[in-house]
Scaffold this motif. Structure first.
Motif, PDB file in Angstrom:
ATOM      1  N   LYS A   1       0.861  -1.246   0.099  1.00 44.21           N
ATOM      2  CA  LYS A   1      -0.029   0.088  -0.099  1.00 44.21           C
ATOM      3  C   LYS A   1       0.852   1.318  -0.128  1.00 44.21           C
ATOM      4  O   LYS A   1       0.590   2.271  -0.614  1.00 44.21           O
TER       5      LYS A   1
ATOM      6  N   ASP B   1      -0.559  -0.616   9.262  1.00 41.12           N
ATOM      7  CA  ASP B   1      -1.115  -1.185   8.373  1.00 41.12           C
ATOM      8  C   ASP B   1      -1.773  -2.539   8.945  1.00 41.12           C
ATOM      9  O   ASP B   1      -1.338  -3.792   8.727  1.00 41.12           O
TER      10      ASP B   1
ATOM     11  N   ALA C   1      -5.211  -3.746   9.429  1.00 40.09           N
ATOM     12  CA  ALA C   1      -6.458  -4.359   8.937  1.00 40.09           C
ATOM     13  C   ALA C   1      -7.284  -4.770  10.175  1.00 40.09           C
ATOM     14  O   ALA C   1      -7.723  -6.135  10.073  1.00 40.09           O
TER      15      ALA C   1
ATOM     16  N   LYS D   1      -8.246  -0.009   6.164  1.00 38.67           N
ATOM     17  CA  LYS D   1      -9.263  -0.751   5.380  1.00 38.67           C
ATOM     18  C   LYS D   1     -10.458  -0.940   5.990  1.00 38.67           C
ATOM     19  O   LYS D   1     -10.908  -1.296   7.110  1.00 38.67           O
TER      20      LYS D   1
ATOM     21  N   SER E   1     -12.468  -3.904   7.171  1.00 38.38           N
ATOM     22  CA  SER E   1     -12.160  -4.340   8.622  1.00 38.38           C
ATOM     23  C   SER E   1     -12.811  -3.815   9.960  1.00 38.38           C
ATOM     24  O   SER E   1     -12.753  -4.160  11.084  1.00 38.38           O
TER      25      SER E   1
ATOM     26  N   HIS F   1      -5.578  -1.134  -4.344  1.00 43.82           N
ATOM     27  CA  HIS F   1      -6.000  -1.941  -3.194  1.00 43.82           C
ATOM     28  C   HIS F   1      -7.454  -1.261  -3.171  1.00 43.82           C
ATOM     29  O   HIS F   1      -7.691   0.009  -2.737  1.00 43.82           O
TER      30      HIS F   1
ATOM     31  N   ASP G   1     -11.165  -0.632  -1.426  1.00 40.96           N
ATOM     32  CA  ASP G   1     -11.550  -0.189  -0.217  1.00 40.96           C
ATOM     33  C   ASP G   1     -10.604   0.230   1.007  1.00 40.96           C
ATOM     34  O   ASP G   1     -10.613  -0.058   2.153  1.00 40.96           O
ATOM     35  N   HIS G   2      -9.515   0.820   0.533  1.00 47.33           N
ATOM     36  CA  HIS G   2      -8.555   1.211   1.213  1.00 47.33           C
ATOM     37  C   HIS G   2      -7.949   2.609   1.061  1.00 47.33           C
ATOM     38  O   HIS G   2      -8.077   3.011   0.022  1.00 47.33           O
TER      39      HIS G   2
END
Ligand code: SAM
Length: 200
Positions: A34, A123, A125, A151, A154, A189, A191-192
């Motif tokens: 990412k 990072d 999640a 994310k 999550s 990526h 939905d990030h």
């Protein structure tokens, strides 16, 4: 950050995870990392060679290894045993990575190992991503940065990505960060969002 004809690379001692090489340079793939995706979408978010980085959610150390190629040192926190084994192997070859086998929801357990960070990179999640970042505020230097890779699925799958994003920014602001900018990481990526903040 080094790019060779538009391809992001880092300069380290040999390959780490079978990544493509361009001469002596390691290609840093935005679909696998990412942070690399963020660089492709926003060239302003660079790493500095004198920076101390506190990295939460190190996994098997692929992104950590690229970060370590650029900065002074990386304190890399991971709580899953299998990725931790890989991270230890990466850290063995790079003397500026300090691997920490710990749960990032309990920073008090590893606080004594840390030095103040110029950059907190997160990072993980997990549902409480903003809460984890706020708990680590004391380990960030005054005026230091946070890059939170959010994310959204999550956090709460019942809420839209935009709602989760807005709630997260609110919690970060209430917790002592100034949200400077955000970048959705599509198409790399889904939905990030990368949320870039400063410690107030
Ligand atoms: N940053 C990695 C990269 O770019 O190579 C990928 C990270 S992966 C999306 C999320 C990682 O965070 C997983 O390896 C997971 O085990 C770790 N993680 C999740 N919750 C954590 C926690 N509370 N403490 C430490 N690590 C955590």
């Amino acid at each position: 950050m080094i790019d060779i004809k538009g391809t992001l690379v880092s300069e380290g001692q040999g390959g780490v995870y079978n990544e493509r090489m361009l001469g002596n340079f390691r290609v840093w793939d935005p679909y696998r990392s990412k942070l690399a995706a963020l660089w492709y979408l926003d060239k302003m978010t660079a790493l500095g060679k004198d920076e101390v980085v506190l990295y939460l959610g190190a996994a098997n150390g692929t992104t950590v290894s690229h970060v370590a190629d650029y900065v002074e040192s990386v304190y890399a926190v991971e709580f899953a045993p299998r990725p931790m084994e890989d991270l230890l192997a990466v850290a063995k070859k790079r003397k500026n990575i300090v691997p920490i086998y710990a749960d990032a929801t309990r920073p008090v357990r590893y606080a004594a190992l840390l030095e103040p960070a110029d950059l907190l990179y997160q990072d993980v999640a997990q549902p409480d991503q903003a809460g984890i970042a706020v708990k680590h505020l004391p380990f960030v230097k005054s005026g230091g940065r946070l890059i939170l890779m959010l994310k959204t699925r999550s956090v709460d799958i019942r809420k839209s990505a935009d709602e989760v994003f807005a709630d997260t920014c609110e919690e970060l602001t209430a917790g002592g960060y100034l949200v400077e900018k955000s970048v959705w990481l599509d198409p790399y990526h889904k939905d990030h969002a990368a949320i870039v903040c400063r410690k107030r």
